[in-house]
Scaffold this motif. Structure first.
Motif, short mmCIF file in Angstrom:
data_model
loop_
_atom_site.label_atom_id
_atom_site.label_comp_id
_atom_site.label_asym_id
_atom_site.label_seq_id
_atom_site.Cartn_x
_atom_site.Cartn_y
_atom_site.Cartn_z
N TYR A 1 -2.99 8.33 2.61
CA TYR A 1 -2.67 7.16 3.33
C TYR A 1 -1.10 7.39 3.43
CZ TYR A 1 -2.19 2.36 4.22
OH TYR A 1 -1.76 0.93 4.70
N GLN A 2 -0.39 7.59 2.26
CA GLN A 2 0.99 7.62 2.13
C GLN A 2 1.65 8.50 2.77
OE1 GLN A 2 1.86 7.47 -2.27
NE2 GLN A 2 1.55 5.36 -2.11
N TYR B 1 0.84 -1.12 -0.14
CA TYR B 1 -0.09 0.03 -0.09
C TYR B 1 0.92 1.40 -0.02
CZ TYR B 1 -4.24 -2.72 1.09
OH TYR B 1 -5.35 -3.48 1.13
N MET B 2 2.01 0.89 0.08
CA MET B 2 3.07 2.21 0.55
C MET B 2 4.05 2.47 -0.86
SD MET B 2 2.80 4.19 3.33
CE MET B 2 4.23 4.69 3.60
N ASN C 1 -1.76 -2.01 9.59
CA ASN C 1 -2.59 -0.85 9.92
C ASN C 1 -2.96 -0.08 8.88
OD1 ASN C 1 -3.76 1.29 10.86
ND2 ASN C 1 -1.86 2.08 12.27
N GLN C 2 -4.35 -0.28 8.29
CA GLN C 2 -5.01 0.24 6.99
C GLN C 2 -5.76 1.40 7.12
OE1 GLN C 2 -6.39 -2.80 4.49
NE2 GLN C 2 -4.74 -4.24 5.00
N GLU C 3 -5.75 1.93 8.60
CA GLU C 3 -6.66 3.20 8.93
C GLU C 3 -5.87 4.30 8.31
OE1 GLU C 3 -9.31 2.90 10.66
OE2 GLU C 3 -9.00 0.90 10.94
N MET C 4 -6.82 5.47 7.99
CA MET C 4 -6.30 6.56 7.31
C MET C 4 -5.28 7.13 8.09
SD MET C 4 -7.26 6.60 4.23
CE MET C 4 -6.42 8.17 4.19
#
Length: 259
Positions: free
Chosen positions: A118-119, A44-45, A76-79
């Protein structure tokens, strides 16, 4: 300020590095997180395709490269990323930048985020813990004008992965962002894609930029289909470089002649 550039191989991190240096800051190192194996890895990053070219970045710019293998996963995929999670891929970035601080003094880190909160919030979290400033010169920019600005600044980047409706691996892989600009704008208006590809529509590999003293050449490559089947409407595929090299850049004098 002395800064470390987060580089993925793509155009956004490269252009952010260029703008940060253009603003009078001193580039003292490159930081890169790489997958354990070559090719596409879910993250995701971090961009994971085109990683084989990162070593050449260091040589092309004559700047030290610091790398770390991605061990974590997006747990941890929370914003927001307020609580550090052991085993999360964000902690790989923290450990990499913390290790760099042991040998290189720096006050800032450049990042190529445009609209991805997110990033950005995760990079900010890491920088705050290390007591350095996050520099995101692309943040909030309108993507059409930003991509045109990259092209005009002599960023030469090719599409190394496609994963969106309207992008065809057989037609579009390997094309430069300059060659693709008009078509990407059409696809934005037709399908709503992000012109800069920040939604994962495509990824790029930078072969040349103003900070490079030499240009990267892909001498041999193969096209890899991602997954077991090709999606009929949005096929996913990427270029896997097999052999790469550096070439001296051709510099034109005032008369327009190469020297």
């Amino acid at each position: 300020m002395r800064f470390i550039a987060l580089v993925s191989g793509g155009k956004d991190s490269c252009y952010a590095m260029h703008l940060t240096a253009l603003d009078g800051n001193e580039l003292v190192g490159l930081a890169n997180l790489k997958p354990e194996q070559s090719g596409e890895t879910d993250s995701y990053m971090y961009q994971t395709v085109g990683q084989d070219a990162i070593d050449l970045y260091s040589e092309a710019m004559e700047v030290p490269l610091f790398q770390r293998t991605i061990k974590g996963r997006p747990l941890n995929q929370e914003m927001e990323y307020e609580n550090c999670v052991d085993g999360d891929e964000v902690e790989d970035l923290y450990e990499l930048l913390a290790d760099i601080k042991k040998s290189v003094s720096y006050e800032a880190v450049s990042c190529g985020a445009i609209h991805s909160n997110y990033q950005r919030v995760r990079a900010e979290n890491v920088c705050e813990r290390l007591g350095v400033k996050l520099l995101s010169p692309l943040w909030g920019r309108e993507q059409g004008s930003l991509l045109k600005e990259m092209i005009d600044s002599k960023i030469e980047a090719i599409l190394i992965k496609v994963a969106a409706m309207g992008l065809d691996p057989s037609k579009h892989l390997g094309k430069t962002i300059a060659q693709m600009y008009d078509e990407l704008c059409v696809l934005r208006d037709k399908f709503g894609i992000n012109v800069c590809g920040e939604g994962g529509e495509y990824e790029t590999l930078t072969l040349d930029c103003p900070l490079f003293k030499k240009r990267i050449i892909i001498d041999q490559q193969e096209i890899v289909q991602h997954g077991h089947t090709m999606d009929e409407f949005a096929p996913v595929a990427y270029i896997q470089p097999i052999k790469m090299s550096l070439n001296e850049k051709i510099i034109k004098n005032g008369n327009g002649k190469a020297s």
